[in-house]
Design an enzyme around this catalytic site. Structure first.
Site, PDB file in Angstrom:
ATOM      1  CG  HIS A  11      40.594  34.134  38.456  1.00 29.65           C
ATOM      2  ND1 HIS A  11      39.587  34.866  37.862  1.00 29.65           N
ATOM      3  CD2 HIS A  11      39.961  33.122  39.093  1.00 29.65           C
ATOM      4  CE1 HIS A  11      38.410  34.310  38.132  1.00 29.65           C
ATOM      5  NE2 HIS A  11      38.624  33.250  38.877  1.00 29.65           N
ATOM      6  CE  LYS A  31      38.010  35.421  42.589  1.00 28.87           C
ATOM      7  NZ  LYS A  31      36.717  36.105  42.351  1.00 28.87           N
ATOM      8  CG  ASP A  71      34.966  36.438  45.155  1.00 24.10           C
ATOM      9  OD1 ASP A  71      36.078  36.516  45.691  1.00 24.10           O
ATOM     10  OD2 ASP A  71      34.746  35.771  44.123  1.00 24.10           O
ATOM     11  CE1 TYR A  79      34.650  34.808  38.146  1.00 24.42           C
ATOM     12  CE2 TYR A  79      33.820  36.068  40.006  1.00 24.42           C
ATOM     13  CZ  TYR A  79      34.481  34.968  39.513  1.00 24.42           C
ATOM     14  OH  TYR A  79      34.967  34.031  40.378  1.00 24.42           O
TER      15      TYR A  79
END
Length: 306
Positions: free
Chosen positions: A111, A80, A50, A55
């Site tokens: 997100h 996302k 994930d 990120y």
């Protein structure tokens, strides 16, 4: 190797109920080296990673999968769309695919429901108080229409949302042609979200929990530690098994090889113990909660429907 259950999405796809959280930290070095803990997870039997554009670990995910030697189709990739990117979703979806070195993702999520102000080169523009600057000029309904096109194209095998409440799911479904397959939210025994769970169950939306263990705050709860002793397991195993027993998928983040193996080894909890854990709910957010201005990433609890 661990036998990880799978949950059937409304697309018919079978998603692993336990995946690896792909957050690696804030520095470039941490993010670049993230493939190491992802690789140990894949070797331990994880088949879902994930990640997210924000990120900074999409490229890292690609490296880990390549180094694992596993065929692409054996590893479920969730990523996302950043809250700033709704109006430019096509550009950033393609960027995610390029980062991941794949021509499709298994699951693509919006997100956050809010849209932040567009500033080229600044993914999280803030005001003088440090709050994310949001805009009302673009809605998640408009973003979702773009997500539906990605789903129709086959480049996103499933689409979903993250951090959506019942209130915002209701708004989304006013215009949606495709019901979200997944809603990823903060969830743990101190934030069991029974109303959201009931709603998503009725709509056929699978919930995925982030911050699923609730950190040490939950893991040191007397009920959890007592059950860990009863099952001769770790507190994290107890909590993760509780989620899956409720039909909730989990994406715990661990870079520790032993904890990764423990987290993917689920327990068969007695139904009464599942109820005891659910009863710990106190509607307490431990990951994303309001700052001193009453905002979470630029929105109030009222706007978020929390």
């Amino acid at each position: 190797m661990a036998n990880v259950p799978r949950f059937k999405l409304n697309t018919g796809a079978m998603m692993p109920a336990v995946g690896l959280g792909g957050w690696a930290g804030v520095t470039k070095e941490e993010r670049a080296n993230g493939w190491t803990f992802m690789l140990t997870a894949l070797k331990a039997g994880y088949r879902l990673i994930d990640t997210a554009w924000i990120y900074g670990t999409e490229k890292t995910t690609a490296v880990a999968i390549q180094k694992s030697g596993l065929p692409r189709e054996e590893v479920w990739i969730t990523t996302k769309l950043h809250h700033q990117h709704g109006p430019f979703a096509e550009r950033f979806f393609q960027e995610s695919l390029d980062n991941l070195e794949t021509d499709y993702v298994d699951l693509y999520l919006v997100h956050w429901p809010q849209t932040s102000k567009w500033v080229e080169g600044d993914p999280e523009p803030t005001d003088e108080d440090g709050n994310i600057i949001t805009t009302d000029e673009w809605t998640f309904n408009q973003t979702w229409a773009k997500m539906e096109k990605f789903y129709e194209s086959g480049k996103a095998k499933a689409i979903g949302v993250s951090n959506f409440s019942v209130k915002n799911l209701e708004k989304l479904l006013e215009t949606a042609k495709v019901v979200p397959a997944v809603n990823q939210v903060e969830m743990h025994p101190y934030l069991a979200q029974p109303e959201l769970k009931e709603y998503c169950d009725k709509k056929g939306i699978v919930l995925t929990a982030y911050t699923p263990t609730g950190y040490k705050t939950v893991l040191t709860d007397p009920t959890i530690t007592e059950l860990a002793e009863k099952y001769k397991a770790t507190p994290a195993q107890v909590v993760l098994s509780w989620h899956v027993a409720r039909g909730v998928a989990v994406v715990p983040k661990s870079s520790n090889e032993q904890r990764q193996k423990e987290n993917i080894t689920l327990l068969d909890l007695d139904p009464e113990d599942v109820k005891r854990i659910t009863a710990l709910d106190r509607n307490q957010r431990l990951c994303n909660y309001a700052n001193k201005y009453g905002k979470v990433w630029g929105w109030t609890y009222e706007q978020l429907g929390w």
